[in-house]
Design an enzyme around this catalytic site. Structure first.
Site, PDB file in Angstrom:
ATOM      1  N   ASP A 112       0.822  -1.213   0.000  1.00  0.00           N
ATOM      2  CA  ASP A 112       0.000   0.000   0.000  1.00  0.00           C
ATOM      3  C   ASP A 112       0.852   1.258   0.000  1.00  0.00           C
ATOM      4  O   ASP A 112       0.427   2.304  -0.487  1.00  0.00           O
ATOM      5  CB  ASP A 112      -0.898   0.045   1.248  1.00  0.00           C
ATOM      6  N   ASP A 200      -2.388   5.798  -3.068  1.00  0.00           N
ATOM      7  CA  ASP A 200      -1.803   4.683  -2.335  1.00  0.00           C
ATOM      8  C   ASP A 200      -1.051   3.847  -3.370  1.00  0.00           C
ATOM      9  O   ASP A 200      -1.518   3.694  -4.514  1.00  0.00           O
ATOM     10  CB  ASP A 200      -2.890   3.811  -1.689  1.00  0.00           C
ATOM     11  N   HIS A 249      -7.512   0.177  -3.934  1.00  0.00           N
ATOM     12  CA  HIS A 249      -6.418  -0.741  -4.285  1.00  0.00           C
ATOM     13  C   HIS A 249      -6.834  -1.677  -5.424  1.00  0.00           C
ATOM     14  O   HIS A 249      -7.847  -2.356  -5.352  1.00  0.00           O
ATOM     15  CB  HIS A 249      -5.926  -1.515  -3.056  1.00  0.00           C
ATOM     16  N   ASP A 251      -5.429  -4.427  -6.473  1.00  0.00           N
ATOM     17  CA  ASP A 251      -4.918  -5.790  -6.506  1.00  0.00           C
ATOM     18  C   ASP A 251      -5.867  -6.886  -6.015  1.00  0.00           C
ATOM     19  O   ASP A 251      -5.449  -8.023  -5.805  1.00  0.00           O
ATOM     20  CB  ASP A 251      -3.532  -5.881  -5.844  1.00  0.00           C
ATOM     21  N   CYS A 355      -0.822  -7.779  -1.163  1.00  0.00           N
ATOM     22  CA  CYS A 355      -0.808  -6.633  -0.235  1.00  0.00           C
ATOM     23  C   CYS A 355       0.335  -6.719   0.775  1.00  0.00           C
ATOM     24  O   CYS A 355       0.949  -5.713   1.110  1.00  0.00           O
ATOM     25  CB  CYS A 355      -2.095  -6.571   0.569  1.00  0.00           C
TER      26      CYS A 355
HETATM   27  N1  GLY Z   1      -9.989  -3.667  -2.989  1.00  0.00           N
HETATM   28  C1  GLY Z   1      -9.838  -4.607  -1.968  1.00  0.00           C
HETATM   29  C2  GLY Z   1     -10.962  -5.555  -1.875  1.00  0.00           C
HETATM   30  O1  GLY Z   1     -11.574  -5.998  -2.802  1.00  0.00           O
HETATM   31  O2  GLY Z   1     -11.323  -5.874  -0.824  1.00  0.00           O
END
Ligand code: GLY
Length: 373
Positions: A112, A200, A249, A251, A355
């Protein structure tokens, strides 16, 4: 097999070439942070985390650390050097001239915070107040790398002010509803405003000359523009995934496995108009397998789609969480060797296998995978 300690070379240009050196996070002293605008927008409305904050129970911290330690050993046994952060006291508040929040978070997910691009490691601005000082956990390593590798560029993006101006008050309610959230996500009406650059590091995927960046709750357009100006030799692409009501995020949404192949979360498909660069260059974007679980573990920020938050060790080998049997099966069918890693009980501390790691070295070079733009 134990890894011989070698002098550091920082070098990683993509998500799939041979991984040789990585940082794996720690769960020590991890806190559920108190309410703050960006964090509240991310916690699902029906989550058991609503209204809770404070240090996580020691037993759960110890167990998460056991899993992270075991994962580190699995990587070391494959000849990969593993470094670990130095946790700070996350019970301390964060106070700046612009804001106060009563505790910090933790350092389980280095992905992150740290973005490795070639010989550079860039500390992200971050967009949550509770994560303002998280970079300090990685400074001992950054200093060591700087001493050992004369080509290492240690960079830090401008620290943001994170005043209330950075956040849309519309997201303060916990009764918005998923339908409205999806409508807002489709319009790119996210919790963060365009007051100042915010990003991030986990919103960025590296494809050699191309950086693909998710515009969402944790990264705004100015953050993407900041990255564009900071990496003038790259092409920086803004993407968004309208099917995600809590877009933070990239990923657990978009996972490149090797040149030409990406897994995409079937509930969060990349819009057609953003596929052109992939289509023109014969990259395949396929649906990821379904998660094996119907719900995330207790007190977890992330969704069940951490199933696709895998760590690619090289173009033929991938670490998949042990209970994610459908994802493992799909990897197998795609010709990948699957390394099972037990991590689900550590998800609540900040995420999955991608992560909880950050690249230091992959046997990779600066390549153009998308010559047709
Ligand atoms: N973006 C993180 C999740 O799907 O929880």
């Amino acid at each position: 097999m134990t890894q011989e300690v070698e002098k550091t070379v920082v070098n990683s240009w993509n998500e799939w070439d041979d991984l040789k050196h990585v940082i794996v996070g720690r769960a020590d002293n991890c806190h559920i942070p108190p309410a703050e605008p960006a964090l509240d927008a991310k916690v699902p409305e029906d989550s058991d985390m609503r209204g809770q904050w404070g240090r996580r129970p020691q037993e759960s911290i110890d167990h998460a650390n056991e899993l992270l330690d075991k994962f580190s050993i699995q990587l070391e046994n494959r000849g990969i050097r593993v470094d670990r952060p130095t946790p700070i006291d996350f019970s301390q508040p964060v106070t700046t001239p612009d804001f106060y929040t009563a505790s910090q978070f933790g350092c389980m997910p280095p992905r992150d915070v740290l973005l490795t691009v070639g010989s550079e490691i860039l500390e992200a601005t971050m967009s949550y107040r509770c994560r303002w000082f998280e970079y300090l956990c990685y400074r001992p390593l950054m200093q060591q790398y700087w001493e050992e590798d004369p080509n290492f560029r240690h960079e830090a993006a401008p620290k943001p002010r994170l005043t209330d101006e950075d956040y849309r008050p519309d997201y303060l309610s916990d009764k918005i509803g998923v339908e409205k959230r999806l409508e807002w996500a489709a319009k790119k009406f996210f919790v963060t405003t365009e007051t100042e650059p915010l990003f991030d590091a986990a919103d960025v995927l590296r494809f050699g000359k191309d950086l693909v960046v998710q515009h969402g709750f944790t990264t705004n357009e100015k953050g993407i523009e900041w990255l564009r100006r900071h990496f003038p030799n790259h092409r920086v692409h803004s993407v968004n995934f309208p099917g995600d009501p809590y877009p933070i995020h990239i990923d657990a949404t978009f996972t490149p496995l090797r040149p030409g192949l990406i897994l995409n979360n079937p509930q969060r498909r990349l819009p057609d108009e953003q596929r052109q660069m992939f289509n023109k260059n014969d990259w395949e974007i396929i649906d990821a397998a379904q998660p094996a679980h119907n719900a995330p573990p207790p007190l977890c920020y992330s969704s069940t789609w951490l199933s696709m938050n895998v760590l690619v060790l090289n173009q033929k080998t991938v670490c998949v969480e042990k209970s994610e049997v459908y994802q493992a099966e799909q990897m197998d069918n795609l010709g990948m060797e699957v390394i099972e890693v037990e991590l689900r009980d550590a998800y609540a501390f900040g995420g999955g296998l991608h992560c909880c790691t950050a690249d230091v070295y992959r046997e990779s070079s600066f390549e153009d995978y998308f010559p047709k733009q």
